[in-house]
Enzyme design. Sequence first.
Site, PDB file in Angstrom:
ATOM      1  N   TRP A   9       1.150  -1.149  -0.194  1.00  0.00           N
ATOM      2  CA  TRP A   9      -0.360  -0.285   0.345  1.00  0.00           C
ATOM      3  C   TRP A   9       1.128   1.232   0.335  1.00  0.00           C
ATOM      4  O   TRP A   9      -0.353   2.858   0.112  1.00  0.00           O
ATOM      5  CB  TRP A   9      -1.172   0.182   0.681  1.00  0.00           C
ATOM      6  CG  TRP A   9      -1.797  -1.416   1.330  1.00  0.00           C
ATOM      7  CD1 TRP A   9      -1.681  -2.132   0.298  1.00  0.00           C
ATOM      8  CD2 TRP A   9      -3.180  -1.416   1.803  1.00  0.00           C
ATOM      9  NE1 TRP A   9      -2.995  -2.605   0.625  1.00  0.00           N
ATOM     10  CE2 TRP A   9      -3.743  -2.189   1.856  1.00  0.00           C
ATOM     11  CE3 TRP A   9      -3.447  -0.284   3.395  1.00  0.00           C
ATOM     12  CZ2 TRP A   9      -4.364  -2.876   2.295  1.00  0.00           C
ATOM     13  CZ3 TRP A   9      -4.460  -1.417   4.183  1.00  0.00           C
ATOM     14  CH2 TRP A   9      -5.139  -2.255   3.677  1.00  0.00           C
ATOM     15  N   GLU A  95      12.454   1.275  -4.222  1.00  0.00           N
ATOM     16  CA  GLU A  95      12.229   3.255  -3.493  1.00  0.00           C
ATOM     17  C   GLU A  95      13.011   2.872  -2.382  1.00  0.00           C
ATOM     18  O   GLU A  95      13.372   4.242  -1.696  1.00  0.00           O
ATOM     19  CB  GLU A  95      10.566   3.256  -3.656  1.00  0.00           C
ATOM     20  CG  GLU A  95       9.944   3.268  -4.798  1.00  0.00           C
ATOM     21  CD  GLU A  95       8.383   2.404  -4.939  1.00  0.00           C
ATOM     22  OE1 GLU A  95       7.818   2.669  -4.220  1.00  0.00           O
ATOM     23  OE2 GLU A  95       8.016   2.732  -6.153  1.00  0.00           O
ATOM     24  N   GLY A 166       4.875   0.753 -11.056  1.00  0.00           N
ATOM     25  CA  GLY A 166       3.942   2.098 -10.755  1.00  0.00           C
ATOM     26  C   GLY A 166       4.257   3.159 -12.287  1.00  0.00           C
ATOM     27  O   GLY A 166       4.258   3.811 -12.230  1.00  0.00           O
ATOM     28  N   SER A 205       3.331  -2.802 -11.441  1.00  0.00           N
ATOM     29  CA  SER A 205       2.325  -2.935 -13.153  1.00  0.00           C
ATOM     30  C   SER A 205       1.144  -4.275 -12.470  1.00  0.00           C
ATOM     31  O   SER A 205       1.315  -4.567 -14.259  1.00  0.00           O
ATOM     32  CB  SER A 205       2.391  -2.177 -14.227  1.00  0.00           C
ATOM     33  OG  SER A 205       3.116  -0.976 -13.563  1.00  0.00           O
ATOM     34  N   GLY A 226       1.397  -3.445  -5.958  1.00  0.00           N
ATOM     35  CA  GLY A 226       1.462  -1.550  -5.311  1.00  0.00           C
ATOM     36  C   GLY A 226      -0.199  -1.052  -5.575  1.00  0.00           C
ATOM     37  O   GLY A 226      -0.936  -1.293  -5.241  1.00  0.00           O
ATOM     38  N   GLY A 227      -0.142  -0.563  -6.859  1.00  0.00           N
ATOM     39  CA  GLY A 227      -0.812   0.513  -7.219  1.00  0.00           C
ATOM     40  C   GLY A 227      -2.514  -0.374  -7.409  1.00  0.00           C
ATOM     41  O   GLY A 227      -3.981   0.256  -6.923  1.00  0.00           O
TER      42      GLY A 227
HETATM   43  C1  PEP Z   1       5.463  -2.148  -6.702  1.00  0.00           C
HETATM   44  O1  PEP Z   1       5.785  -0.943  -5.918  1.00  0.00           O
HETATM   45  O2  PEP Z   1       5.970  -3.333  -5.800  1.00  0.00           O
HETATM   46  C2  PEP Z   1       5.122  -2.804  -7.501  1.00  0.00           C
HETATM   47  C3  PEP Z   1       5.011  -3.539  -8.103  1.00  0.00           C
HETATM   48  O3  PEP Z   1       4.179  -1.389  -7.727  1.00  0.00           O
HETATM   49  P1  PEP Z   1       3.063  -0.990  -9.113  1.00  0.00           P
HETATM   50  O4  PEP Z   1       2.169  -2.490  -8.945  1.00  0.00           O
HETATM   51  O5  PEP Z   1       2.368   0.031  -8.541  1.00  0.00           O
HETATM   52  O6  PEP Z   1       3.595  -1.384  -9.820  1.00  0.00           O
END
Ligand code: PEP
Length: 245
Positions: A9, A95, A166, A205, A226-227
């Site tokens: 999250w 990150e 992301g 993603s 993530g998202g």
């Molecule tokens: C993540 O940050 O671990 C990730 C996979 O983000 P997203 O799914 O948004 O690409």
Amino acid sequence: MRQLIAGNWKMHMLRAPASELAREVRAGAQGLACDLLVCPPFTAIETAAAALAGSDVAVGGQDCHAKGQGAHTGDVSAAMLRDAGASWVILGHSERRQNHGETDELVREKVLAAVEAGLTPIVCVGETEDQRVGGQETEVVGWQIAGSLPKPFAGVVAYEPVWAIGTGRTATEQDVATMHAFIREELVRQFGEAGQGVRILYGGSMRPANAGALLAVPHVGGGLIGGASLNAEDFLAIARAASRG
Ligand code: PEP
């Protein structure tokens, strides 16, 4: 082995929406044939854990300090995560590596601290766009595995190409197949037979529309999301894709 679908999250969700999202995930999780995990920000871990108590959905942190306690202003220890209701922790996310200068050595120390506190670590590895363009993706990921995972390693690895996080750009199934086969080989080379049993998640993603194909690639043991994990409907759709495998 059951696949693991883990939601990161990130720095989203105050406690009230965190509780609501956790409840929605809980309601949709029944009968799914995959393992489910949500990783809220520190401040919402206890809230999410309360909403998920007695369910099969686990709770994790997104980072922890390498030391058990001490003068580390603003940091949170693995035992504190555990105390708040977490049983997992994401470590070495790109990150953290990029924005906080985390090295493989520091990530390895954090993994040891997490295991000591009774948490299962998910260790993230993955190449940047420049490294991929330069053809260095396997070399970089091989070094990250060697440097970030202690021996023995009782946890999960997440392959997350940095350029796919992301961005809406997903690695192709062929990229994922190549990298996951390479990571499996490296795990076996570095850890022997135990390397066969380590789950390797794909992250970058992942969405309901691409989850089925990505999760069907050999050696993909689930997804780090993530998202799409901020929306129960999308997160659960990915979990259903994992349950079909
Ligand atoms: C993540 O940050 O671990 C990730 C996979 O983000 P997203 O799914 O948004 O690409």
